[in-house]
Design a protein around this motif. Sequence first.
Motif, mmCIF file in Angstrom:
data_model
loop_
_atom_site.group_PDB
_atom_site.id
_atom_site.type_symbol
_atom_site.label_atom_id
_atom_site.label_comp_id
_atom_site.label_asym_id
_atom_site.label_seq_id
_atom_site.Cartn_x
_atom_site.Cartn_y
_atom_site.Cartn_z
ATOM 1 N N GLN A 43 0.838 -1.208 0.000
ATOM 2 C CA GLN A 43 0.000 0.000 0.000
ATOM 3 C C GLN A 43 0.870 1.253 0.000
ATOM 4 O O GLN A 43 0.537 2.260 -0.626
ATOM 5 C CB GLN A 43 -0.921 0.007 1.230
ATOM 6 N N ALA A 97 0.936 4.044 -2.945
ATOM 7 C CA ALA A 97 0.737 5.445 -2.561
ATOM 8 C C ALA A 97 1.852 6.322 -3.125
ATOM 9 O O ALA A 97 1.601 7.421 -3.627
ATOM 10 C CB ALA A 97 0.667 5.563 -1.040
ATOM 11 N N GLU A 154 1.640 6.454 -7.164
ATOM 12 C CA GLU A 154 0.518 7.256 -7.657
ATOM 13 C C GLU A 154 0.677 8.728 -7.281
ATOM 14 O O GLU A 154 0.406 9.623 -8.096
ATOM 15 C CB GLU A 154 -0.807 6.696 -7.112
ATOM 16 N N THR A 183 -6.302 9.138 -0.646
ATOM 17 C CA THR A 183 -7.096 8.014 -1.165
ATOM 18 C C THR A 183 -6.300 6.722 -1.031
ATOM 19 O O THR A 183 -6.846 5.688 -0.637
ATOM 20 C CB THR A 183 -7.490 8.214 -2.646
ATOM 21 N N ASN A 184 -5.018 6.801 -1.332
ATOM 22 C CA ASN A 184 -4.184 5.614 -1.184
ATOM 23 C C ASN A 184 -4.036 5.175 0.264
ATOM 24 O O ASN A 184 -3.825 4.004 0.550
ATOM 25 C CB ASN A 184 -2.794 5.871 -1.789
ATOM 26 N N ILE A 191 -7.800 3.829 1.537
ATOM 27 C CA ILE A 191 -8.343 2.645 0.890
ATOM 28 C C ILE A 191 -8.071 1.396 1.720
ATOM 29 O O ILE A 191 -8.881 0.461 1.731
ATOM 30 C CB ILE A 191 -7.773 2.481 -0.554
ATOM 31 N N PHE A 192 -6.943 1.418 2.429
ATOM 32 C CA PHE A 192 -6.635 0.255 3.262
ATOM 33 C C PHE A 192 -7.759 -0.010 4.257
ATOM 34 O O PHE A 192 -8.302 -1.117 4.328
ATOM 35 C CB PHE A 192 -5.309 0.463 4.006
ATOM 36 N N ASP A 220 -7.163 -5.362 -0.850
ATOM 37 C CA ASP A 220 -6.796 -3.949 -0.813
ATOM 38 C C ASP A 220 -5.885 -3.557 -1.979
ATOM 39 O O ASP A 220 -5.864 -2.384 -2.375
ATOM 40 C CB ASP A 220 -6.127 -3.610 0.527
ATOM 41 N N THR A 221 -5.165 -4.509 -2.510
ATOM 42 C CA THR A 221 -4.366 -4.210 -3.699
ATOM 43 C C THR A 221 -5.276 -3.871 -4.876
ATOM 44 O O THR A 221 -5.052 -2.893 -5.601
ATOM 45 C CB THR A 221 -3.465 -5.409 -4.046
ATOM 46 N N THR A 224 -6.905 -0.368 -4.523
ATOM 47 C CA THR A 224 -6.096 0.848 -4.666
ATOM 48 C C THR A 224 -5.728 1.135 -6.118
ATOM 49 O O THR A 224 -5.200 2.200 -6.424
ATOM 50 C CB THR A 224 -4.822 0.749 -3.788
ATOM 51 N N THR A 261 -7.504 4.213 -7.828
ATOM 52 C CA THR A 261 -7.176 5.536 -7.282
ATOM 53 C C THR A 261 -6.098 6.227 -8.121
ATOM 54 O O THR A 261 -5.987 7.453 -8.093
ATOM 55 C CB THR A 261 -6.680 5.445 -5.820
ATOM 56 N N GLY A 289 -14.338 2.443 -2.005
ATOM 57 C CA GLY A 289 -13.590 1.584 -1.089
ATOM 58 C C GLY A 289 -14.490 0.540 -0.446
ATOM 59 O O GLY A 289 -14.135 -0.641 -0.352
#
Lengths: 469, 469, 469
Positions: free
Chosen positions: B36, B40, B43, B58-59, B62-63, B138-139, B142, B145, B161
Amino acid sequence: MSAFLAAGPDVDAPTVALSLNLLWIVIGAALVIFMQAGFAMVETGFCRSKHAAHVVSTNFMIFGLGFVAFFFVGYSFMFGGFSLPGVFGMDAPTGSALIKFGDWVFLWKDSPGLSGIGGQASTASVMAFFLYMVAFMDTTATIPTGAMAERWKWSSFVMWGLFCGGLYYPLFGAWTWGGGWLSQLGNNAGLGFGYVDFAGSGVVHAVGGAAALAGAIVLGPRIGKFDKDGTPRALLGHSIPMAMFGTFILLFGWFGFNAASTFAATDIQFATVAANTAIAAAFGSVAALFWVHTRTGKPDPSMMVNGMLAGLVAITAPCAFVQPWAAAVIGILAGLIVIEVVWFVERRLKLDDPVGAIAVHGVCGIFGVLAVGIFADGGYGGGWNATSSSATDGKGITGILYDFGSLGWGQLASQAIGALVICTVIFGFAFGFFKLQDKLTKGGIRPTAEDEIAGLDLVEMGVPAYSND
Amino acid sequence: MSAFLAAGPDVDAPTVALSLNLLWIVIGAALVIFMQAGFAMVETGFCRSKHAAHVVSTNFMIFGLGFVAFFFVGYSFMFGGFSLPGVFGMDAPTGSALIKFGDWVFLWKDSPGLSGIGGQASTASVMAFFLYMVAFMDTTATIPTGAMAERWKWSSFVMWGLFCGGLYYPLFGAWTWGGGWLSQLGNNAGLGFGYVDFAGSGVVHAVGGAAALAGAIVLGPRIGKFDKDGTPRALLGHSIPMAMFGTFILLFGWFGFNAASTFAATDIQFATVAANTAIAAAFGSVAALFWVHTRTGKPDPSMMVNGMLAGLVAITAPCAFVQPWAAAVIGILAGLIVIEVVWFVERRLKLDDPVGAIAVHGVCGIFGVLAVGIFADGGYGGGWNATSSSATDGKGITGILYDFGSLGWGQLASQAIGALVICTVIFGFAFGFFKLQDKLTKGGIRPTAEDEIAGLDLVEMGVPAYSND
Amino acid sequence: MSAFLAAGPDVDAPTVALSLNLLWIVIGAALVIFMQAGFAMVETGFCRSKHAAHVVSTNFMIFGLGFVAFFFVGYSFMFGGFSLPGVFGMDAPTGSALIKFGDWVFLWKDSPGLSGIGGQASTASVMAFFLYMVAFMDTTATIPTGAMAERWKWSSFVMWGLFCGGLYYPLFGAWTWGGGWLSQLGNNAGLGFGYVDFAGSGVVHAVGGAAALAGAIVLGPRIGKFDKDGTPRALLGHSIPMAMFGTFILLFGWFGFNAASTFAATDIQFATVAANTAIAAAFGSVAALFWVHTRTGKPDPSMMVNGMLAGLVAITAPCAFVQPWAAAVIGILAGLIVIEVVWFVERRLKLDDPVGAIAVHGVCGIFGVLAVGIFADGGYGGGWNATSSSATDGKGITGILYDFGSLGWGQLASQAIGALVICTVIFGFAFGFFKLQDKLTKGGIRPTAEDEIAGLDLVEMGVPAYSND
């Protein structure tokens, strides 16, 4: 290059288990040490660029400064004179005296101070244990660098690092994980298993948070933090992305912090611990997001960060003893608590804590300590305590939600006693240290207003954090 | 402190093996969760500084958002009603109904919903499995995003999410890793072992890429991305170093993503998986470097990044089934594909994808799914599928290069069916979600042009990413 | 979902041990590969922003470039023709010829070049070993990118990556870890166990440092580094925080670098290695802090970084053979050496090394090699060398502090021979490469003064590192 290994070494299962357990401790220690990078990024990101080299340097050097003091003094102080129940299956200590400071570092063989230790396995176990423990100490040591950022003399910081590694952290550590009186409260009827703190909501985080509070009081707020009428002003951190990347590093490292605290992979409770840790982190961040959005109308990024860290800090003590739903609840409560406490510290107490360390580590650490006495479900822990075991009908650590009688309330009482000690004795120890240091240092431990306004980077470190030559 | 442990705990080999396997899953989960941070950084680095707090937030969130939805809904949906062949050596499911949503969270003991599960070992296994699975979800979550960055309302993101963790990701997940119809295609003659996706080129990456494509279409391009005549303009990312550091974090985490997908360290194929993963990453980056240099005359850093990620995404499905040379070829092809597709998406489709997520995760994910049916050498996998096994002469997963007959072509057909489902049903699911959300949201899911031009940080998050007070 | 696994797989202890050992190698390899991110951050942070995309891109692409060359050529060159004593319990080589380049990549089964290898276990072991080894090579390869930063053509860098992975690194590697003549010095009386380098102070770091020195000489100093009278000017790095975060990543990864060099978790010496590694890092940073503060009056952050890295580099060769006190002493000495050498290189040699790579990796690497012959206590290592063993009275690797006779002095002599080879043959190899390359390249390997002054980012990479559109 013909015959690569097609079968494993000829060893028996207990030997493999020993290797596996030591490996887990070493990997865990590496993860916890990596958390230093996370703290450095969070604290530096939340500070202003003119102090950034100073802030990041305190976070960098704390590793070595605390380490050296713990190596020579703190480790012996914390573990030398007490029993280490259960950990590594060690025997009871042969003597009640402290081992001589530093003796352990000559442990190879023919070591006069530790002649009872023999063979490679013992050595490796001591080394792994030391490495894991020094990593925990350094976590405590780095917490005040956030609360005291942007207005702390480098020379004072250096003394703090040595003090924390040598004396401050090991004191409460000796009373708990070192087998001291708090861990032995359970020998008294009606106090559960004594003070229980699986991975250190109290031992590491609240103790660090207490020092953060003491330091913030002694230093006072940064210039410009409060208006003349006492209204707090936002002093924006210079990099939100940096703080968020650091938080993910902390989340990652926390799996070593909590899950390797089983001290053994053969204690497969570590898997439950790891999942509970992630659950509390996730729910903490989500709860904080919704709460700060509701209260302010904006999804403040710094509160997302604090929400996740709050969940992580709070689950650290109870992570091995609670069910997933309880991990979620603990995370949610921590996410709410941290926001309210950050505001309370700033608006009511008029204290300046640039990164929220008092709320995150201090208050949520205390909450985590108490959460053991509330949410622990009796399914794990306590096997080391023969006295209690017989008195507890075979149950493990149990909170009031699972035993509303003497077992649960006794556990909660033990937790409350530990929390109280942190809030009084340990806080007082830190406050006394900073206050004394302030008196003894020429000009005090705070830089001049001129230096603070100019930024500590050039004055104290001699270089700017960022240069655009 | 006399007698530190010199021998391991008295356990038998299967017990040690269980501990070791759970440890590998937990370490793998921690590595995947750490990705994550990598996403992050990539991006955020590729976006502009005026949106950086928004993109990184957002990154970050999202987790937790995906996690909470997966915790309550998605996990049960994905794994509740299907068989889990082979994984953890679990029995066939006792009933065909979904387990009740959320039941699993009370799994300690005396759990009404899961009373069949008993003992600490079961609990630890479930917890480890959940942790690993939530990290994979979660991958996926994300990925959009990145493609939707700089022009997406925070409120819409929050809904995404929850939707992704609860329903979107688990749907294709249930059909494949949950034991659903795609995984059972192999029961039909001539379809190999059914849809096979070792660590999720399809299940995770292409599914995420499909949502990225859907989101990019619904949002439309950023203001200024295309000239009036439709010529794309480069909107430079604000930090190339940030994106590259993040890519190394992704490479690091990918060892957990792919190699721990054996779900056991006692399945030593994980070592082959790890090496293949690194091989594809290295060759992907080198191929992309030479290709972009040849085509444009400059060694574009963003294409180096995309080349490595393309290799990683593409090897994710076949990593356990192919030889090192094939891993290299897959990496090279992915490195070439990603560059051409990035340009195709931008120049032909006139779509704006700030980070290249559609090309990297979508198209290279699909390529990875198909690569199983081409390069798999028959040396591993498939043991869970009794029907197929007898029909395949004892071979494992086999692609057309190793069996140009019905086994290889059947496998490729199964892979193609899975790919087709992602491109149609799953893409449609995401497109419908964003389209519906756009209709139902006042003003749509895209911020006003004014806010977009000003930067989303102040308007949406309330703070700038970077401050120089 | 009824019956999750409650007991482990039915395997015997040696099988579990094999799995565990392979897992440790794979995790170790992932950690070493992650160090690429650390190097990238340190080197980029210490450089100027106008070159930052160039510097970070060299650090990014070196992974793939070195990897590809090592995959096809270097790995076979290093390990193909020599015995691999002890590692993986491999047999002696069946032939003395090099294995054919690249043969190993077709190792699955029916491999003509490696027909002696059979079964999955062999394959997995080879794959794990390759992965770990390629990661070490890439560490060497990335060292000169720091010393040669800001004035190196991209095209020349690309050639270096291929040269290093294919030939440069494997040469000294073959002579040592590949079982070549330096490792066999111990067959001669009075040379201890031959050249011993546990995790590569020499094989990796000094060899990389030698190339850094050669490259810095061939390129000459950056424009503006020295005044007309030769007085060095500080060209400030653009981000101190970036460099410090990177250093923590290196510290983290170093646990894989050193501790996994036991090649087995069942060799529990890895725990001692890990602790010694941390000890040297901590003491190195503290010694450097106090020394630079004493000498200059300021706690220079870049010297804190170099002090920690110096301790890490120096402990890398002796980490398995020394006691904790010796690890501390080695760290302290390295922390002092690095500062003096950084100044010596700049002020006396008039060389420009933007990140201090010559001092950190070159000189402290040589110091680490020699430290084995001084501090090794005879408690570990050497079991692979039957000849020596009988001659050494059952002792392991022993330095002069533990045997002031022929065993200790012989070991120190072997170490000195290895150090001498690096300083002459290996340095000459690198110097010849860069010199030849400079001759053969149109305009030489250094960009024009105009390009250098403008910054290499736009000219060479086509994009700026940072953009504020």
